[in-house]
Design a protein around this motif. Structure first.
Motif, PDB file in Angstrom:
ATOM      1  N   GLY A 167       0.835  -1.187   0.000  1.00 32.72           N
ATOM      2  CA  GLY A 167       0.000   0.000   0.000  1.00 32.72           C
ATOM      3  C   GLY A 167       0.875   1.243   0.000  1.00 32.72           C
ATOM      4  O   GLY A 167       1.787   1.379  -0.818  1.00 32.72           O
ATOM      5  N   ASP A 168       0.620   2.149   0.950  1.00 31.00           N
ATOM      6  CA  ASP A 168       1.409   3.378   1.055  1.00 31.00           C
ATOM      7  C   ASP A 168       2.616   3.220   1.979  1.00 31.00           C
ATOM      8  O   ASP A 168       3.366   4.176   2.181  1.00 31.00           O
ATOM      9  CB  ASP A 168       0.524   4.521   1.578  1.00 31.00           C
ATOM     10  N   ILE A 169       2.792   2.036   2.567  1.00 32.62           N
ATOM     11  CA  ILE A 169       3.850   1.839   3.555  1.00 32.62           C
ATOM     12  C   ILE A 169       5.059   1.162   2.910  1.00 32.62           C
ATOM     13  O   ILE A 169       4.914   0.214   2.140  1.00 32.62           O
ATOM     14  CB  ILE A 169       3.343   0.989   4.739  1.00 32.62           C
ATOM     15  N   ASP A 205      -0.055 -11.596   4.221  1.00 34.41           N
ATOM     16  CA  ASP A 205      -0.202 -11.378   5.665  1.00 34.41           C
ATOM     17  C   ASP A 205       0.376 -10.044   6.132  1.00 34.41           C
ATOM     18  O   ASP A 205       0.448  -9.787   7.339  1.00 34.41           O
ATOM     19  CB  ASP A 205       0.478 -12.518   6.445  1.00 34.41           C
ATOM     20  N   PHE A 206       0.795  -9.204   5.189  1.00 33.56           N
ATOM     21  CA  PHE A 206       1.420  -7.934   5.588  1.00 33.56           C
ATOM     22  C   PHE A 206       0.440  -7.021   6.324  1.00 33.56           C
ATOM     23  O   PHE A 206       0.859  -6.091   7.022  1.00 33.56           O
ATOM     24  CB  PHE A 206       1.982  -7.194   4.362  1.00 33.56           C
ATOM     25  N   HIS A 207      -0.859  -7.271   6.169  1.00 28.16           N
ATOM     26  CA  HIS A 207      -1.848  -6.451   6.879  1.00 28.16           C
ATOM     27  C   HIS A 207      -1.861  -6.753   8.382  1.00 28.16           C
ATOM     28  O   HIS A 207      -2.514  -6.023   9.151  1.00 28.16           O
ATOM     29  CB  HIS A 207      -3.251  -6.703   6.307  1.00 28.16           C
ATOM     30  N   GLN A 208      -1.135  -7.790   8.801  1.00 29.10           N
ATOM     31  CA  GLN A 208      -1.152  -8.180  10.209  1.00 29.10           C
ATOM     32  C   GLN A 208      -0.214  -7.330  11.070  1.00 29.10           C
ATOM     33  O   GLN A 208      -0.194  -7.483  12.288  1.00 29.10           O
ATOM     34  CB  GLN A 208      -0.780  -9.655  10.353  1.00 29.10           C
TER      35      GLN A 208
END
Length: 794
Positions: A616-618, A676-679
């Motif tokens: 995303g933006d990160i 799983d990066f949203h974790q």
């Protein structure tokens, strides 16, 4: 000619497509079905001369050497080049009579020979496959086709065509591939049928779908106005939002009805009668989807959790084995020996707390920072072992003879602090109960804790659901000590368990009020207690040796924090020592912007030599400080844990052919795939809520009026009490004053206190009856009864 015409019809909507035969699967995730495959291109409307294409998307394992049609768009991946991102797909089905006969008589459908396939096509025509998928009972009309072979044929068609049909149908309803896959995993091949009948079921069953989205589908299907399914969904959605977002356990019906009416009428310009809403609430109660009691409307799991908390507290308090287990002289002797051994002189309130804990089946220990809660916990543990003659070395125990002392807390950070202060193992409540944090409320009805005494720290963070699971797991003979600070923020989940327990006075309680952590004259602790009592110190902006207040505006916050952090870094402080806390994510002084700023200070990549991955933006880099957002008990990592990225692997560098990030949480290493990066997220700046249960050497706290919606006394109190050595407040003094004066005006609606109060009244009544019986037994039963005979009672 017919086959060519049908193929053209598939693509007449000008949607970009790639048709081809599967060559190799590069990656496939069985859980969310995210896949990366390579195909040989047979046909496409893309401007390309390539003979092969890499396809990414959510679909099941693709069968080798079969032809599929993928719809979507070509994207340029920064590392892997062009990839076709499929929004939906379908497996090509033969279009001619002979093609269908050959397909059905292939090895894929065991037991179906050429003659049987011919009979099927003769009976059902060239649309035989679609007809069977839509109406499997048609197979019953095929001559000489046994029921078992008919079932096998249908199951195989579903296996190969069911998901594709569902995904195409969901795409036509406007769902993206990821949410479509979630829907499919819940409803399987019945997804479209269920949605057609009642799209509002999605709100209850599928995470990420709200009432508005379901209502759009309902409108497409003609479910509008005061349709019962629509009203029921509005009721459930409103109730769940109030409970999950605002922490309530129930809604009063007089509040629920107008909110549901507003929701339904905002979505569609049709007047909804209160009587219609009331009728559906009654039906929801009859269907056990809600509980209505005394004009209070509950989600069933919360209603029964509150009841379970009360009944289990009653069960534990009913134990009689602890009050007189040790003579007071024996306790005082052991306490004196402990004081001599560890060099501590317990204050009277601390002695009372230790004695009450050891002589009661259940106790509440509460107090603010510096009042000695940690010292008391250690005293309880040491005295328990001394008085019961047991070892404090976990190695002396086995599975058959488990360690009797259990230390637990809601977060990994809080559990780690307990372990450090006592020298004993501690774990999160989720791990203790074998929960992942993702399951339904009732996990394991028979789960029991193997221990003799349980100490639960940071009890203010425990919500109604978790408190119920914890108490339900307590065995018949157990001593329970709840430790917490009621002035901190309440739990993220519904309820205010600690506050209600304290108000009810059902459980023996010791409140620590004297401040002991004052060796260096901590002005942070003094400030915390002033805030707790609603006082604003006159010297709040005066420079102290352990705290300071820097005046600045919202727009100046990033610049001020940059200077503070850069100065701390030059003095040798690391990113582990410095923690910025803020209440909001968006805006000039929000968490998101501050994390970008702080990453460039602590972990820059100006030369481009550091490995990094974008999500995303990160941008994540090796060395980044990150915050875990979900529980992973199987990995011993929990929501709120702070770790550091120690390795990044690009897809071309590993056998799994995908991007990987390796994070260390105090030595526990966990590998995350891109799915799983949203974790996790950056943790240079985190929310005050996420900081609960943690302590940091240096805390930087921005407080400005732009935070006004969030500013409250318990929020500031929680933030300030996270600081161990140094506190730097930056912002507007007026905003700080407003935050202290503003108590939590959104009081949570819970029924736990009322239920506990009834329990207290019943318990007191039983004691009075008990006392009366004892008094009667001391009186001569024949006084005044000289002329009375047994016959007078017959």
């Amino acid at each position: 000619m017919l086959e060519q015409q049908n193929t053209l019809n598939l693509f007449e909507n000008d949607e970009k497509y790639v048709k081809g035969r599967h060559l190799v699967t590069i990656f496939h995730n069985e859980q969310n079905l995210y896949s990366v495959i390579r195909i040989r291109i047979d046909e496409t409307n893309l401007e390309t001369d390539e003979k092969e294409a890499v396809i990414t998307g959510h679909f099941p394992k693709i069968h080798e050497q079969e032809t599929y049609i993928f719809y979507g768009d070509m994207q340029e991946h920064p590392k892997f080049g062009p990839q076709f991102q499929a929004k939906h797909f379908k497996k090509e089905i033969p279009q001619t009579k002979q093609g269908i006969i050959t397909y059905l008589s292939s090895e894929m459908f065991s037991g179906i020979g050429k003659k049987t396939a011919e009979r099927i096509v003769d009976a059902l025509g060239e649309n035989a496959i679609s007809k069977i998928l839509d109406q499997p009972s048609l197979l019953d009309t095929i001559p000489k086709l046994p029921p078992d072979k008919a079932k096998t044929l249908y199951d195989k068609l579903i296996e190969h065509q069911g998901l594709e049909r569902v995904m195409i149908g969901l795409n036509q309803l406007g769902f993206g591939p990821q949410i479509s896959m979630k829907i499919y995993q819940v409803y399987q091949e019945q997804a479209l049928d269920i949605i057609q009948k009642n799209p509002y079921q999605l709100v209850e069953s599928v995470e990420g779908i709200g009432f508005g989205r379901a209502d759009e589908i309902g409108k497409q299907l003609g479910i509008v106005g005061n349709h019962p399914d629509r009203i029921k969904a509005g009721c459930m959605y409103t109730l769940e939002v109030e409970c999950l977002q605002n922490g309530h356990v129930y809604m009063e019906s007089k509040e629920l009805l107008p909110k549901v009416k507003l929701l339904l009428e905002e979505s569609q310009p049709i007047s909804i009668e209160y009587s219609d809403i009331s009728n559906e609430i009654i039906k929801l109660g009859e269907e056990s989807k809600i509980v209505v009691e005394n004009n209070k409307v509950y989600i069933p799991s919360l209603y029964f959790s509150e009841k379970g908390i009360v009944s289990n507290i009653q069960r534990i308090l009913a134990q009689e084995d602890y009050k007189d287990q040790f003579p007071e002289s024996e306790f005082l002797l052991a306490l004196g020996e402990l004081e001599d051994r560890i060099g501590v002189q317990y204050a009277p309130s601390q002695k009372e707390a230790i004695q009450t804990a050891l002589m009661s089946p259940m106790m509440l220990l509460t107090g603010g920072p510096g009042t000695g809660k940690t010292t008391v916990i250690k005293g309880i543990v040491e005295l328990y072992a001394e008085l019961n003659g047991c070892s404090l070395d976990p190695k002396d125990y086995s599975k058959e003879n488990p360690f009797p002392i259990i230390l637990t807390a809601p977060t990994g950070r809080a559990a780690k602090r307990m372990s450090e202060s006592t020298g004993l193992p501690a774990m999160t409540i989720h791990r203790l109960l074998g929960m992942t944090g993702q399951e339904d409320v009732d996990v394991d009805e028979d789960k029991q804790i193997n221990g003799k005494i349980v100490i639960v720290d940071e009890m203010s963070m425990v919500d109604t659901w978790l408190a119920h699971q914890l108490l339900k797991a307590m065995p018949e003979q157990i001593q329970v000590i709840f430790v917490g600070d009621e002035d901190q923020l309440p739990s993220v989940g519904p309820g205010q368990v600690l506050k209600d327990l304290l108000r009810s006075k059902v459980i023996p309680t010791v409140q620590l009020t004297d401040i002991y952590r004052q060796e260096g004259g901590s002005s942070i602790i003094e400030l915390a207690h002033d805030i707790k009592n609603g006082r604003i110190p006159q010297d709040v902006t005066k420079q102290q040796k352990d705290r300071s207040f820097i005046r600045c505006t919202t727009q100046q916050i990033p610049e001020v924090i940059e200077k503070i952090v850069s100065s701390a870094k030059r003095k040798g402080y690391t990113q582990k020592d410095v923690q910025v806390l803020a209440p909001m994510y968006r805006g000039a002084a929000g968490i998101d912007r501050l994390n970008v700023l702080l990453q460039e200070i602590f972990n820059p990549n100006k030369t481009g030599e550091r490995k990094e991955l974008s999500f995303g933006d990160i941008k994540y880099r090796i060395g980044d400080k990150v915050l875990q957002l979900v529980n992973q008990p199987e990995q011993h990592v929990f929501n709120g844990d702070i770790g550091e990225i120690i390795s990044i692997f690009y897809a071309k560098e590993n056998t799994e052919k995908q991007d990987l990030i390796l994070i260390s949480f105090d030595g526990i290493e966990v590998t995350y795939t891109r799915q799983d990066f949203h974790q996790f997220t950056h943790a240079y700046c985190c929310s005050i809520h996420k900081s609960q249960g943690s302590e940091f050497p240096i805390v930087i706290l921005p407080v400005v009026k732009s935070y006004y919606r969030m500013l409250r006394r318990n929020l500031l109190y929680t933030a300030i009490t996270r600081s161990k050595q140094s506190l730097i407040i930056c912002g507007e003094q007026e905003a700080f004053r407003l935050g202290i004066e503003r108590v939590d005006d959104q009081l949570r609606k819970t029924n736990l206190y009322d239920k506990l109060k009834i329990l207290a009244e019943v318990t007191n009544a039983e004691k009075i009856v008990e006392l009366s019986n004892e008094t009667i037994m001391e009186i001569d039963p024949m006084i005044g009864m000289e002329n009375v005979t047994p016959y007078d009672f017959m």
